[in-house]
Design a protein around this motif. Structure first.
Motif, PDB file in Angstrom:
ATOM      1  N   LEU A  51     -36.872  63.255 -36.310  1.00  0.00           N
ATOM      2  CA  LEU A  51     -36.449  63.191 -34.913  1.00  0.00           C
ATOM      3  C   LEU A  51     -37.508  62.501 -34.061  1.00  0.00           C
ATOM      4  O   LEU A  51     -38.701  62.738 -34.220  1.00  0.00           O
ATOM      5  N   THR A  52     -37.056  61.647 -33.162  1.00  0.00           N
ATOM      6  CA  THR A  52     -37.976  61.047 -32.196  1.00  0.00           C
ATOM      7  C   THR A  52     -38.324  62.100 -31.139  1.00  0.00           C
ATOM      8  O   THR A  52     -37.636  63.128 -31.015  1.00  0.00           O
ATOM      9  N   PRO A  53     -39.378  61.877 -30.347  1.00  0.00           N
ATOM     10  CA  PRO A  53     -39.724  62.854 -29.301  1.00  0.00           C
ATOM     11  C   PRO A  53     -38.581  63.170 -28.361  1.00  0.00           C
ATOM     12  O   PRO A  53     -38.345  64.336 -28.024  1.00  0.00           O
ATOM     13  N   LYS A  54     -37.843  62.177 -27.933  1.00  0.00           N
ATOM     14  CA  LYS A  54     -36.761  62.436 -26.990  1.00  0.00           C
ATOM     15  C   LYS A  54     -35.577  63.128 -27.672  1.00  0.00           C
ATOM     16  O   LYS A  54     -34.886  63.947 -27.050  1.00  0.00           O
ATOM     17  N   GLU A  55     -35.326  62.832 -28.928  1.00  0.00           N
ATOM     18  CA  GLU A  55     -34.280  63.540 -29.659  1.00  0.00           C
ATOM     19  C   GLU A  55     -34.633  65.022 -29.776  1.00  0.00           C
ATOM     20  O   GLU A  55     -33.769  65.889 -29.626  1.00  0.00           O
ATOM     21  N   PHE A  56     -35.907  65.313 -30.049  1.00  0.00           N
ATOM     22  CA  PHE A  56     -36.333  66.713 -30.102  1.00  0.00           C
ATOM     23  C   PHE A  56     -36.132  67.383 -28.749  1.00  0.00           C
ATOM     24  O   PHE A  56     -35.629  68.505 -28.676  1.00  0.00           O
ATOM     25  N   ASP A  57     -36.534  66.716 -27.670  1.00  0.00           N
ATOM     26  CA  ASP A  57     -36.382  67.296 -26.334  1.00  0.00           C
ATOM     27  C   ASP A  57     -34.921  67.616 -26.032  1.00  0.00           C
ATOM     28  O   ASP A  57     -34.604  68.674 -25.477  1.00  0.00           O
ATOM     29  N   LEU A  58     -34.040  66.708 -26.402  1.00  0.00           N
ATOM     30  CA  LEU A  58     -32.616  66.903 -26.144  1.00  0.00           C
ATOM     31  C   LEU A  58     -32.075  68.068 -26.971  1.00  0.00           C
ATOM     32  O   LEU A  58     -31.328  68.917 -26.455  1.00  0.00           O
ATOM     33  N   LEU A  59     -32.467  68.146 -28.238  1.00  0.00           N
ATOM     34  CA  LEU A  59     -32.036  69.258 -29.089  1.00  0.00           C
ATOM     35  C   LEU A  59     -32.552  70.581 -28.539  1.00  0.00           C
ATOM     36  O   LEU A  59     -31.790  71.559 -28.451  1.00  0.00           O
ATOM     37  N   ASP A  82     -27.489  45.106 -25.511  1.00  0.00           N
ATOM     38  CA  ASP A  82     -28.885  44.921 -25.931  1.00  0.00           C
ATOM     39  C   ASP A  82     -29.678  46.205 -25.764  1.00  0.00           C
ATOM     40  O   ASP A  82     -30.469  46.590 -26.630  1.00  0.00           O
ATOM     41  N   GLN A  83     -29.481  46.871 -24.637  1.00  0.00           N
ATOM     42  CA  GLN A  83     -30.207  48.114 -24.384  1.00  0.00           C
ATOM     43  C   GLN A  83     -29.820  49.185 -25.391  1.00  0.00           C
ATOM     44  O   GLN A  83     -30.682  49.918 -25.903  1.00  0.00           O
ATOM     45  N   VAL A  84     -28.541  49.270 -25.692  1.00  0.00           N
ATOM     46  CA  VAL A  84     -28.071  50.254 -26.671  1.00  0.00           C
ATOM     47  C   VAL A  84     -28.650  49.966 -28.049  1.00  0.00           C
ATOM     48  O   VAL A  84     -29.047  50.881 -28.773  1.00  0.00           O
ATOM     49  N   LEU A  85     -28.738  48.678 -28.420  1.00  0.00           N
ATOM     50  CA  LEU A  85     -29.301  48.322 -29.719  1.00  0.00           C
ATOM     51  C   LEU A  85     -30.729  48.816 -29.836  1.00  0.00           C
ATOM     52  O   LEU A  85     -31.117  49.393 -30.861  1.00  0.00           O
ATOM     53  N   GLY A  86     -31.520  48.618 -28.794  1.00  0.00           N
ATOM     54  CA  GLY A  86     -32.896  49.090 -28.821  1.00  0.00           C
ATOM     55  C   GLY A  86     -32.982  50.590 -29.004  1.00  0.00           C
ATOM     56  O   GLY A  86     -33.795  51.103 -29.778  1.00  0.00           O
ATOM     57  N   LEU A  87     -32.133  51.326 -28.297  1.00  0.00           N
ATOM     58  CA  LEU A  87     -32.130  52.780 -28.413  1.00  0.00           C
ATOM     59  C   LEU A  87     -31.676  53.222 -29.796  1.00  0.00           C
ATOM     60  O   LEU A  87     -32.214  54.165 -30.369  1.00  0.00           O
ATOM     61  N   GLU A  88     -30.676  52.539 -30.341  1.00  0.00           N
ATOM     62  CA  GLU A  88     -30.171  52.919 -31.656  1.00  0.00           C
ATOM     63  C   GLU A  88     -31.191  52.635 -32.758  1.00  0.00           C
ATOM     64  O   GLU A  88     -31.171  53.273 -33.810  1.00  0.00           O
ATOM     65  N   MET A  89     -32.074  51.684 -32.535  1.00  0.00           N
ATOM     66  CA  MET A  89     -33.127  51.394 -33.506  1.00  0.00           C
ATOM     67  C   MET A  89     -34.270  52.403 -33.435  1.00  0.00           C
ATOM     68  O   MET A  89     -35.194  52.358 -34.235  1.00  0.00           O
ATOM     69  N   GLY A  90     -34.222  53.306 -32.445  1.00  0.00           N
ATOM     70  CA  GLY A  90     -35.214  54.377 -32.397  1.00  0.00           C
ATOM     71  C   GLY A  90     -36.092  54.403 -31.179  1.00  0.00           C
ATOM     72  O   GLY A  90     -36.963  55.261 -31.066  1.00  0.00           O
ATOM     73  N   ALA A  91     -35.898  53.471 -30.233  1.00  0.00           N
ATOM     74  CA  ALA A  91     -36.696  53.500 -29.009  1.00  0.00           C
ATOM     75  C   ALA A  91     -36.336  54.738 -28.189  1.00  0.00           C
ATOM     76  O   ALA A  91     -35.185  55.176 -28.170  1.00  0.00           O
ATOM     77  N   ASP A  92     -37.326  55.306 -27.519  1.00  0.00           N
ATOM     78  CA  ASP A  92     -37.087  56.468 -26.670  1.00  0.00           C
ATOM     79  C   ASP A  92     -36.666  56.058 -25.272  1.00  0.00           C
ATOM     80  O   ASP A  92     -36.031  56.825 -24.553  1.00  0.00           O
TER      81      ASP A  92
END
Length: 236
Positions: free
Chosen positions: A157-165, A86-96
């Motif tokens: 990119l989401t904010p956290k995706e940008f931070d990771l990149l 469930d947690q992974v699904l939320g993250l994969e849908m774009g949650a930070d």
């Protein structure tokens, strides 16, 4: 800070409303999923806090629709579901990020600060170039949060995706464990929730990588590294 909370549990909303008032945060609350999505469309928000289970439109659907619109507003999911899938699904849908109920307001505040810390920049204009990293394929601007790959802008990119990149392009070919990435990019401990890193790496690969040049390489038994070298070059 202006936060939209879409949550149908009255006690949770009341608790957050009182806490936000003490913190000087403008909180807007909506108990219906569909109405909450409409309210999101009508305003400018610093953070969205969305419950998983909502009437008329569930939180995962709201999150997915927002990301389909290319919005990069930080999203934190609230969920009573504590299974990994469930947690992974939320993250994969774009949650930070996500917070499992029951939670303390202070714990939620730590998550809010983490997802917004590098999203809201106040760097003076004359220092913009200090936040720019250029590589063979990338130009990443920390101050304007712009990403260009091989001359093409990346806007999804989401904010956290940008931070990771941004973190990875600062450390090319250096291997980091999941725990190290949680500490360095998320800025707080996830207490062993390493799956969060895996989901964000997967999303970055899907958005900016190719089969020949994935950029983010798995180092089995250790973690991940950023490398612009094409895959065939690694194999030779």
């Amino acid at each position: 800070m202006k936060i939209l909370v879409i949550e149908d549990n009255e006690s949770v909303s009341s608790m957050l409303e009182m806490f936000f008032a003490k913190e000087g945060i403008e909180g807007v609350f909506e108990a219906n999923g569909l109405e909450g999505y409409k309210k999101y469309q009508q305003g400018n928000w610093d953070v969205l806090i969305i419950d998983w289970m909502l009437p008329d439109m569930d939180g995962v659907t709201i999150c997915r629709k927002i990301r389909e619109e290319k919005s990069t507003v930080p999203i934190i999911m609230l969920t009573a579901k504590d299974s990994e899938s469930d947690q992974v699904l939320g993250l994969e849908m774009g949650a930070d990020d996500y917070v499992t109920k029951p939670f303390s307001p202070l714990a939620l505040m730590a998550r809010i600060k983490a997802v917004t810390r590098r999203y809201q920049t106040t760097a003076p204009k004359e220092n913009v170039e200090k936040g720019v990293i250029k590589t063979e394929s990338f130009k990443v601007n920390k101050n304007t949060r712009e990403v260009v790959i091989n001359g093409e802008p990346v806007t999804n990119l989401t904010p956290k995706e940008f931070d990771l990149l941004y973190f990875f392009v600062q450390h090319p070919k250096q291997v980091f464990s999941r725990d190290q990435l949680l500490e360095r990019v998320w800025s707080y401990q996830y207490y062993g929730d390493e799956r969060t890193v895996d989901v964000h790496i997967k999303r970055l690969r899907n958005k900016i990588g190719t089969s020949q040049q994935p950029f983010f390489h798995t180092v089995w038994g250790v973690g991940y590294k950023f490398d612009e070298t094409p895959v065939e070059s690694h194999e030779n």
